[in-house]
Design a protein around this motif. Sequence first.
Motif, PDB file in Angstrom:
ATOM      1  N   GLN A  51       0.719  -1.252  -0.015  1.00 17.53           N
ATOM      2  CA  GLN A  51      -0.070  -0.044  -0.108  1.00 17.53           C
ATOM      3  C   GLN A  51       0.662   1.281   0.133  1.00 17.53           C
ATOM      4  O   GLN A  51       0.483   2.240  -0.658  1.00 17.53           O
ATOM      5  CB  GLN A  51      -0.957  -0.010   1.146  1.00 17.53           C
ATOM      6  N   ASP A  89       0.784   4.209  -3.052  1.00 19.92           N
ATOM      7  CA  ASP A  89       0.673   5.395  -2.495  1.00 19.92           C
ATOM      8  C   ASP A  89       1.748   6.366  -3.195  1.00 19.92           C
ATOM      9  O   ASP A  89       1.511   7.482  -3.800  1.00 19.92           O
ATOM     10  CB  ASP A  89       0.568   5.785  -0.948  1.00 19.92           C
ATOM     11  N   GLU A  91       1.403   9.038  -6.313  1.00 28.00           N
ATOM     12  CA  GLU A  91       1.781  10.509  -6.027  1.00 28.00           C
ATOM     13  C   GLU A  91       2.671  10.799  -7.171  1.00 28.00           C
ATOM     14  O   GLU A  91       2.540  11.908  -7.811  1.00 28.00           O
ATOM     15  CB  GLU A  91       2.355  10.909  -4.704  1.00 28.00           C
ATOM     16  N   LYS A 107      -5.506   6.426  -7.081  1.00 27.71           N
ATOM     17  CA  LYS A 107      -5.299   6.002  -5.892  1.00 27.71           C
ATOM     18  C   LYS A 107      -5.647   4.385  -5.752  1.00 27.71           C
ATOM     19  O   LYS A 107      -6.975   4.180  -6.658  1.00 27.71           O
ATOM     20  CB  LYS A 107      -6.043   6.522  -4.698  1.00 27.71           C
TER      21      LYS A 107
END
Length: 354
Positions: free
Chosen positions: A311, A315, A319, A325
């Motif tokens: 995870q 993330d 970004e 997401k």
Amino acid sequence: MIRHPRTLAAAVLSAALLAVSACGGSGSAATLELTAALPDSVPGGTELRIGDPAIQAVLQASGLDQELADAGVRVAWANISGGPKSIQAFRADKLDCSAVADIPSLFAAWTGTSTKIVFQSVTIDPLKYPIYELGIAPGVRVGSLADLRGKKIAYSAGQAQGALVLRVLEKAGLTEKDVTLVELTSTGDSYVTALGGKAVDVAPLGAANVKIYERKYPGATSIKTGIRDDAATLYCLTSSVQDAGKAAALKVYVGVRAKALLWQNEHPKEYAKAYLQDVQGLNEADAKTVTDLDGSAGIPATWDNAIARLQATADLLAEKQGHDKLDAGTLVDRRFEPVEAAAAGAEVVTGDAS
């Protein structure tokens, strides 16, 4: 971790969740809901198409391939590993599963290919035995991560090496604007060749192969990243996991694969001969170098920490690379979690750090 026999009620419920659907023009196959218990019986004629070259060699060298045969599991081996090739094969419906790090499952999701991770392994003492180090081109001076500023760095967005580069820059307090990222897919010796020819200044190399690189190119050096990079998975097409016959065969394969990794830990010389020399073509000395620098593989008792790390990576890539997401938990089929843990038995890793 102990697996209890399924009760009659559970068996009836599992059967109720099975449905029959058409499959690829060759008759029909029972469809298994992703919430249903994994079947215990492998139907005759079931075949798994797997890209897992190192484990293929270990199974044959150890004799564990007989366990697959005894359970009625037939494997069509594919000489495929890594994200780009496996995703391409998935899209062409030429492959059911492939051995990769964690990044390919993310990119499969971001590019519209539905997959599930069915196997997780970790490295015992991962910072002491990293998967990758940063290879430095001959004549280029990089003694610390801070020295990466202004350097040309090999980068592949859809591979584990690419995510590692972003994490290294983050740790060094640098951004992509502080370096030049050179888009280059890591296949075969591509990164080694790019470094040797000074097309790039820095590239992530398999840590076990760094010594070989340094011998090949006088003046070549390397540094450690200090970042955990030991993610190792087997991921499969979701449609393959939903095929009841393939799911049953995968249940067997996952258990035998766990045993194969533990056998590899205990038999480094045999592994070096069976895979590094006979398959990858290394000479005996280089194969020994690789095994000496390899850490032992561990089977985690729980996937919680591995999913948390996945995870965090998802993330970061969302970004830095502009992806949507993603809930990493949706990419993992935890029905296989107790299967590999049970196969490892007393050798299961209970202290996997996040």
